[in-house]
Scaffold this motif. Structure first.
Motif, short mmCIF file in Angstrom:
data_model
loop_
_atom_site.label_atom_id
_atom_site.label_comp_id
_atom_site.label_asym_id
_atom_site.label_seq_id
_atom_site.Cartn_x
_atom_site.Cartn_y
_atom_site.Cartn_z
N PRO A 50 0.82 -1.22 0.00
CA PRO A 50 0.00 0.00 0.00
C PRO A 50 0.86 1.27 0.00
CG PRO A 50 -0.86 -1.61 1.56
CD PRO A 50 0.47 -2.13 1.12
N ALA A 51 1.88 1.31 0.83
CA ALA A 51 2.73 2.51 0.87
C ALA A 51 3.46 2.69 -0.45
CB ALA A 51 3.72 2.40 2.03
N ALA A 52 3.93 1.60 -1.06
CA ALA A 52 4.63 1.71 -2.33
C ALA A 52 3.71 2.24 -3.43
CB ALA A 52 5.20 0.35 -2.73
N GLN A 53 2.45 1.79 -3.44
CA GLN A 53 1.52 2.24 -4.46
C GLN A 53 1.08 3.69 -4.22
OE1 GLN A 53 -1.45 -0.85 -4.09
NE2 GLN A 53 -0.63 -1.99 -5.85
N ASP A 54 0.78 4.04 -2.97
CA ASP A 54 0.22 5.37 -2.69
C ASP A 54 1.29 6.46 -2.65
OD1 ASP A 54 -2.18 4.08 -2.46
OD2 ASP A 54 -2.13 3.96 -0.26
#
Length: 238
Positions: A50-54
């Protein structure tokens, strides 16, 4: 999650602190241990999907997948990975075993070490032959001196000790000069590569000790030859 090398370079030894990456602050929640089979992970910072995508623009399609298996199941996992990772095009998946690269690296390092040991042994052999040849010539050229010393009361043991000491002195001087030149060459090469020069004291001591051993072995025959010379023969043939 920081790799061990990344944490060391950032000067971090504990979790809970924040680091600046990708234009924002991230909190360190863990530090991985050494991973010799995957050194690139040691130099990386790992974040969740999630952090990598957002926050980092990750498209959701990983390019590299790391998997750990027991030795008994490596081949089975290797055959199943392409179809598992990309069922539609398993031929596009490349599976590698980091342990193979590590074994090849160890083999290359061992071969290089053996090569250096062989070169060192040849250098010591050549040095020993040189010392022995020098001392034999010295005995031949100093027969009159040997005969005079024997006539004045010197024993064979004293003559033998004299030439053996000269052989040791010659070897020690060569060993010290060689060790100093080797240390200087190592230091110069390290500085040219911006590496910290490190010359272990035991290496210098071992080099000098090896030359002393070679000098002792090489000086035995000339010393015994000098001790066997008869005073009358030595003075008569001088």
């Amino acid at each position: 999650m920081l790799g061990s090398a990344a944490a060391r370079r950032l000067g971090l030894a504990r979790t809970g602190v924040q680091v600046w990456m990708g234009g924002r602050w991230f909190t360190v929640v863990g530090i991985l241990g050494p991973m010799p089979l995957a050194p690139e992970i040691e130099r990386s910072a790992l974040v969740g999907f999630p952090a990598a995508q957002d926050l980092l623009g990750f498209d959701g399609f990983p390019t590299t997948v790391y998997e750990r298996s027991s030795d008994a199941t490596v081949e089975e996992v290797r055959q199943a990975l392409p179809r598992t990772v990309n069922p539609e095009n398993p031929d596009e998946v490349t599976v590698s075993r980091p342990s193979d690269a590590l074994a090849a690296k160890a083999a290359a390092a061992g071969a290089f070490t053996n090569l250096l040991l062989g070169l060192g042994a040849v250098a010591l052999l050549v040095g020993g032959v040189g010392v022995a040849n020098t001392m034999v010539i010295s005995v031949l050229e100093r027969r009159r001196e040997i005969g005079l010393r024997r006539s004045l009361g010197a024993t064979r043991g004293q003559v033998r000790l004299q030439f053996l000491s000269e052989s040791l002195l010659l070897s020690a001087l060569g060993g010290v000069v060689g060790a100093v030149l080797g240390a200087l060459a190592t230091t110069a090469y390290a500085l040219s590569r911006d590496w910290p020069p490190v010359v272990p004291p035991w290496a210098l001591g071992g080099a000098i000790a090896a030359t002393l051993v070679i000098g002792t072995v090489a000086g035995i025959y000339p010393a015994m030859r000098a001790a066997r010379l008869s005073p009358t023969v030595a003075l008569a043939t001088a």
